[in-house]
Design a protein around this motif. Sequence first.
Motif, mmCIF file in Angstrom:
data_model
loop_
_atom_site.group_PDB
_atom_site.id
_atom_site.type_symbol
_atom_site.label_atom_id
_atom_site.label_comp_id
_atom_site.label_asym_id
_atom_site.label_seq_id
_atom_site.Cartn_x
_atom_site.Cartn_y
_atom_site.Cartn_z
ATOM 1 N N GLY A 122 -54.219 41.601 25.156
ATOM 2 C CA GLY A 122 -55.627 41.955 25.004
ATOM 3 C C GLY A 122 -56.014 43.145 25.858
ATOM 4 N N ASP A 184 -52.612 43.490 14.901
ATOM 5 C CA ASP A 184 -53.424 42.270 14.862
ATOM 6 C C ASP A 184 -52.668 41.150 14.152
ATOM 7 N N ALA A 207 -62.315 34.006 16.858
ATOM 8 C CA ALA A 207 -61.994 35.419 17.070
ATOM 9 C C ALA A 207 -62.913 36.318 16.258
ATOM 10 N N ILE A 210 -66.456 36.164 17.792
ATOM 11 C CA ILE A 210 -66.499 36.929 19.044
ATOM 12 C C ILE A 210 -66.401 38.424 18.753
ATOM 13 N N GLY A 211 -65.484 38.811 17.857
ATOM 14 C CA GLY A 211 -65.326 40.218 17.524
ATOM 15 C C GLY A 211 -66.573 40.804 16.897
ATOM 16 N N SER A 213 -69.664 39.671 17.227
ATOM 17 C CA SER A 213 -70.721 39.711 18.251
ATOM 18 C C SER A 213 -70.537 40.903 19.186
ATOM 19 N N ALA A 214 -69.278 41.135 19.601
ATOM 20 C CA ALA A 214 -68.997 42.268 20.478
ATOM 21 C C ALA A 214 -69.287 43.583 19.766
ATOM 22 N N PHE A 232 -59.296 44.637 18.362
ATOM 23 C CA PHE A 232 -59.612 43.247 18.062
ATOM 24 C C PHE A 232 -58.800 42.284 18.919
ATOM 25 N N PRO A 234 -58.645 41.738 22.208
ATOM 26 C CA PRO A 234 -59.367 40.948 23.204
ATOM 27 C C PRO A 234 -60.104 39.756 22.592
ATOM 28 N N ALA A 235 -60.729 39.956 21.428
ATOM 29 C CA ALA A 235 -61.431 38.846 20.772
ATOM 30 C C ALA A 235 -60.447 37.761 20.353
ATOM 31 N N VAL A 238 -59.444 35.755 23.514
ATOM 32 C CA VAL A 238 -60.491 34.824 23.936
ATOM 33 C C VAL A 238 -60.569 33.651 22.972
ATOM 34 N N GLY A 239 -60.526 33.942 21.670
ATOM 35 C CA GLY A 239 -60.589 32.880 20.669
ATOM 36 C C GLY A 239 -59.442 31.893 20.801
#
Length: 261
Positions: A122, A184, A207, A210-211, A213-214, A232, A234-235, A238-239
């Motif tokens: 990430g 990805d 994911a 979150i992606g 939203s970011a 993508f 990092p999302a 986190v997911g």
Amino acid sequence: MTGLLGVVPEVLYLAVCFIAGTFMGSFVGVLTYRIPRDEQWVKGRSVCPACGHQLRVADLVPVWSYVFLRGRCRYCHARIGVRYLWTEVCTGLLFVGLGWGLGWSVDALKFAIMTVLALAVGIIDFETGLVPDAVVLPGTAIGLVFGALAGWHSLVGAAGGAAIGAGLFALIILFSRGGMGWGDATLGLMLGAFLGWRLAVVFLMLAFIIGASAGIVLMVFFKKKGKDSMPFGPAMAVGAYVAAVAGNDLITWYLATLFHR
């Protein structure tokens, strides 16, 4: 008094998780520095990037060395990036979350390894836009090995998770003609192998939430445009972490909500 004694082992376990996490966070720092520079990361002693001096063990104690040296090299006094400190602390806290949510278990160990690899990928993806095969392909093999060790059923689940994680992104790439990158897909392959098919579904949903939203935050506050490239990885990292810690609870909650309307 009895209640207090019952809490002590748990506190000690979480403290061990944090300490272990800081050491693995130091390893994440090595990966994120060396891999983008095509440097050897499997072996080789750490050196100061500014003066090239080989670092001693006392210079490499996570968190403590940075604080004790006040964020500077012991030998040339060049400033050390604070990202290394934050990486160590954050990895320690992530390990605490795993220990708290999963207890002392094989799953905690498996997802700790996944967390380290996902965090490294990430960060590299965020900084360079690349997803290194040198991390995700061995990581996929490790995820499948954990599945195999747990039995045939778990191996099938791990393989199914890998297929779901990679397949969805492959379809998006093929039908959107480059809307996402093949990196990805390979990262989805690795994370799905660790999570298994059930948690892989949760991970993918999280994911994308979150992606998205970011992306909205970046467009509204940082003037990014929809056509701009946005990593993508990092999302996904986190997911995957949230799915590992709380995925089964989220599935239970969702099914209970769905069938009790």
